[in-house]
Write a protein that holds these residues in place. Structure first.
Motif, PDB file in Angstrom:
ATOM      1  N   LEU A   1       1.690   6.643  -6.925  1.00 56.52           N
ATOM      2  CA  LEU A   1       0.646   7.596  -7.289  1.00 56.52           C
ATOM      3  C   LEU A   1       1.115   9.031  -7.095  1.00 56.52           C
ATOM      4  O   LEU A   1       0.745   9.928  -7.875  1.00 56.52           O
ATOM      5  CB  LEU A   1      -0.612   7.338  -6.463  1.00 56.52           C
ATOM      6  CG  LEU A   1      -1.361   6.035  -6.781  1.00 56.52           C
ATOM      7  CD1 LEU A   1      -2.492   5.808  -5.777  1.00 56.52           C
ATOM      8  CD2 LEU A   1      -1.913   6.053  -8.207  1.00 56.52           C
ATOM      9  N   ASP A   2       1.959   9.265  -6.100  1.00 53.53           N
ATOM     10  CA  ASP A   2       2.505  10.605  -5.885  1.00 53.53           C
ATOM     11  C   ASP A   2       3.499  10.985  -6.983  1.00 53.53           C
ATOM     12  O   ASP A   2       3.650  12.170  -7.306  1.00 53.53           O
ATOM     13  CB  ASP A   2       3.207  10.683  -4.526  1.00 53.53           C
ATOM     14  CG  ASP A   2       2.229  10.685  -3.363  1.00 53.53           C
ATOM     15  OD1 ASP A   2       1.037  10.971  -3.595  1.00 53.53           O
ATOM     16  OD2 ASP A   2       2.649  10.374  -2.233  1.00 53.53           O
TER      17      ASP A   2
ATOM     18  N   ARG B   1       1.022   4.131  -2.937  1.00 52.40           N
ATOM     19  CA  ARG B   1       0.840   5.562  -2.671  1.00 52.40           C
ATOM     20  C   ARG B   1       2.032   6.366  -3.198  1.00 52.40           C
ATOM     21  O   ARG B   1       1.857   7.442  -3.783  1.00 52.40           O
ATOM     22  CB  ARG B   1       0.659   5.806  -1.165  1.00 52.40           C
ATOM     23  CG  ARG B   1      -0.649   5.298  -0.596  1.00 52.40           C
ATOM     24  CD  ARG B   1      -0.913   5.909   0.784  1.00 52.40           C
ATOM     25  NE  ARG B   1       0.172   5.620   1.718  1.00 52.40           N
ATOM     26  CZ  ARG B   1       0.234   4.553   2.503  1.00 52.40           C
ATOM     27  NH1 ARG B   1      -0.744   3.650   2.449  1.00 52.40           N
ATOM     28  NH2 ARG B   1       1.245   4.393   3.340  1.00 52.40           N
ATOM     29  N   ASN B   2       3.227   5.841  -2.988  1.00 48.68           N
ATOM     30  CA  ASN B   2       4.416   6.536  -3.503  1.00 48.68           C
ATOM     31  C   ASN B   2       4.365   6.668  -5.019  1.00 48.68           C
ATOM     32  O   ASN B   2       4.700   7.716  -5.577  1.00 48.68           O
ATOM     33  CB  ASN B   2       5.682   5.784  -3.092  1.00 48.68           C
ATOM     34  CG  ASN B   2       5.983   5.887  -1.619  1.00 48.68           C
ATOM     35  OD1 ASN B   2       5.381   6.706  -0.914  1.00 48.68           O
ATOM     36  ND2 ASN B   2       6.900   5.067  -1.137  1.00 48.68           N
TER      37      ASN B   2
ATOM     38  N   GLU C   1      -3.709   2.461  -8.881  1.00 49.15           N
ATOM     39  CA  GLU C   1      -4.529   2.470  -7.671  1.00 49.15           C
ATOM     40  C   GLU C   1      -5.327   1.181  -7.505  1.00 49.15           C
ATOM     41  O   GLU C   1      -5.859   0.916  -6.422  1.00 49.15           O
ATOM     42  CB  GLU C   1      -5.462   3.681  -7.661  1.00 49.15           C
ATOM     43  CG  GLU C   1      -6.507   3.679  -8.744  1.00 49.15           C
ATOM     44  CD  GLU C   1      -7.337   4.957  -8.746  1.00 49.15           C
ATOM     45  OE1 GLU C   1      -8.311   5.029  -9.513  1.00 49.15           O
ATOM     46  OE2 GLU C   1      -7.006   5.887  -7.966  1.00 49.15           O
TER      47      GLU C   1
ATOM     48  N   GLU D   1       0.830  -1.211   0.000  1.00 51.34           N
ATOM     49  CA  GLU D   1       0.000   0.000   0.000  1.00 51.34           C
ATOM     50  C   GLU D   1       0.862   1.258   0.000  1.00 51.34           C
ATOM     51  O   GLU D   1       0.547   2.240  -0.681  1.00 51.34           O
ATOM     52  CB  GLU D   1      -0.930  -0.011   1.220  1.00 51.34           C
ATOM     53  CG  GLU D   1      -2.036  -1.051   1.136  1.00 51.34           C
ATOM     54  CD  GLU D   1      -2.780  -1.198   2.448  1.00 51.34           C
ATOM     55  OE1 GLU D   1      -2.471  -0.430   3.397  1.00 51.34           O
ATOM     56  OE2 GLU D   1      -3.675  -2.079   2.540  1.00 51.34           O
ATOM     57  N   ARG D   2       1.939   1.233   0.759  1.00 49.80           N
ATOM     58  CA  ARG D   2       2.838   2.394   0.786  1.00 49.80           C
ATOM     59  C   ARG D   2       3.506   2.609  -0.564  1.00 49.80           C
ATOM     60  O   ARG D   2       3.608   3.741  -1.052  1.00 49.80           O
ATOM     61  CB  ARG D   2       3.897   2.200   1.876  1.00 49.80           C
ATOM     62  CG  ARG D   2       4.912   3.348   1.964  1.00 49.80           C
ATOM     63  CD  ARG D   2       5.893   3.116   3.096  1.00 49.80           C
ATOM     64  NE  ARG D   2       6.623   1.863   2.933  1.00 49.80           N
ATOM     65  CZ  ARG D   2       7.679   1.731   2.123  1.00 49.80           C
ATOM     66  NH1 ARG D   2       8.098   2.766   1.395  1.00 49.80           N
ATOM     67  NH2 ARG D   2       8.304   0.576   2.030  1.00 49.80           N
TER      68      ARG D   2
END
Length: 455
Positions: A142-143, A139-140, A183, A135-136
């Motif tokens: 996606l950033d 998120r990274n 995602e 999950e981390r």
């Protein structure tokens, strides 16, 4: 005052790209090893046959997340412990996923090779793929995507892929996925991709460095050799047809003071006999600051700080389904976008009409062949090139033979290959810039239909 006598140059020594020794571990993993005296930092490259084309539809980017997750914990170490163990070894570990597969790169002092290989084996044999870590990483990723799309060069590459290749081809979509596909990725998806594609029989390890006093066979047997898995069939590559009909796509960036240029088409991969001549010819066109494109657009006209042409293998296969991207890249001031493109096309037409000069060919060969020993001073450079050859299904002596073929390439042959690489009427042009300012001047050039998309 007594001065030390000035040293004199020694006699030149013959050089050739190092030849590896090839073997196989009991678990089916292929091993290429290359002893390099004095290179006490050993480089290890692992190629995993897990190409992007095998990613599930709608989960593009899962190979990248999986590759990044290899260093985020195993069955023996948490993510923090794994990082600490690597640091104790003085080792660095990197990963990336590309069209040909996944690569894992390790560099470590020779004295700690055994410990580092053990950690690498754990990462490949039993990665944790914890929900929280995946999950981390998602998120990274996606950033990262908005920052990449804000970069004109990266945005041009995305637009080119979507224009050049059909929508159902994996090559038409970003290598690391889009926000919509990334995602959707979770730990379950990563584990499924790993279980479907990652196994020792579909992996190759390249080890390069000073192996003096190291029982590499024993180290490999006790580390990477402990990884077990089922047999695997090589992926069946499907031909990818690109549409290089001459046309222009403008990605609108209102108010932009520069226009990013990306002019490209597809061409043959390194299995094609034309590759050496194409390499020399394209280098003459735009390989360095002394090339034709720089001489005209930078030195004579002052349009750009630099513009380059090169060939980049996208996917290579001995069955003839491989291809490379032939591209011209650079940026110019917005107000001179039209004149700069006009002069660039004039360079291409002049090349077709007059060819290269012997002087241009000689400089290119000297730069490509003469500096080769400097390019491969480190173990990592040698290991990376050998792993590239594995990815591209090339023979182990390809790089060594390539330099001989480059040196033998004549001016006429190089000219013909450069013209074939960049025919003036068969190029896809992507411009990232202020469409209101540049669209009309570009249409007047007649280099293809102009389409404007949002940035």
């Amino acid at each position: 005052m007594t001065l030390h006598p000035q040293p004199s140059a020694g006699l030149p020594r013959p050089w050739s790209f190092p030849a590896p020794e090839r073997g196989t571990l009991d678990n089916g993993m292929t091993v290429l090893r290359c002893h390099r005296t004095g290179q006490r930092v050993v480089a290890v490259e692992i190629h995993l046959t897990a190409p992007l084309a095998t990613e599930p539809t709608g989960q593009e980017g899962v190979a990248t997340i999986m590759a990044r997750a290899f260093s985020e914990g195993t069955d023996r170490h948490s993510a923090e412990e794994f990082a600490a163990e690597l640091e104790r070894c003085g080792a660095t570990l990197g990963t990336h996923a590309d069209h040909a597969g996944v690569r894992v790169s390790l560099e470590v002092p020779a004295s700690r090779l055994g410990q580092a290989l053990g950690l690498l084996a754990d990462a490949l044999r039993a990665p944790a793929f914890l929900d929280s870590e995946v999950e981390r990483l998602v998120r990274n990723r996606l950033d990262e995507i908005p920052h990449e799309l804000a970069n004109p060069a990266r945005r041009a590459a995305v637009a080119l892929a979507g224009t050049l290749f059909p929508a159902d081809a994996r090559m038409s979509r970003p290598r690391q996925g889009t926000a919509e596909t990334v995602e959707r990725i979770d730990a379950k998806a990563v584990r499924a991709f790993y279980e479907a594609h990652v196994r020792p029989a579909a992996a190759t390890a390249v080890v390069v460095g000073d192996l003096t006093g190291i029982d590499l066979d024993a180290l490999l047997r006790d580390t990477l050799g402990s990884w077990q898995g089922s047999a695997a069939l090589p992926p069946a590559w499907s031909p990818v047809l690109a549409d290089d009909t001459g046309r222009v796509v403008i990605v609108d960036r209102p108010g932009s003071v520069q226009t990013q240029l990306l002019i490209a088409r597809t061409g043959p991969d390194r299995h094609d006999p034309v590759w050496p001549a194409q390499t020399v010819g394209v280098y003459c066109l735009g390989g360095t600051i002394t090339s034709r494109l720089d001489r005209v657009l930078r030195e004579e006209k002052g349009y750009t700080y630099g513009i380059r042409a090169n060939g980049q293998v996208l996917r290579s296969s001995a069955d003839g389904t491989g291809l490379a991207l032939l591209g011209i890249r650079g940026s110019v001031e917005t107000d001179v976008t039209g004149p700069a493109l006009a002069d660039l096309w004039q360079v291409l037409r002049t090349l077709e009409a007059e060819g290269l000069t012997d002087a241009e060919r000689d400089v290119a060969v000297q730069n490509l062949v003469g500096v080769a020993p400097l390019r491969f001073e480190t173990a990592a450079a040698v290991a990376g090139t050998l792993a590239d050859q594995v990815e591209e299904e090339l023979p182990d002596d390809f790089q060594a033979r390539l330099y001989a073929r480059l040196a033998e390439t004549g001016t006429v042959e190089a000219s013909a290959a450069a013209v074939r690489a960049f025919p003036a009427d068969r190029l896809v042009t992507v411009l990232v810039g202020d469409a209101e300012t540049i669209a009309d001047p570009v249409r007047e050039l007649g280099i293809g239909e102009v389409t404007v998309t949002s940035g």
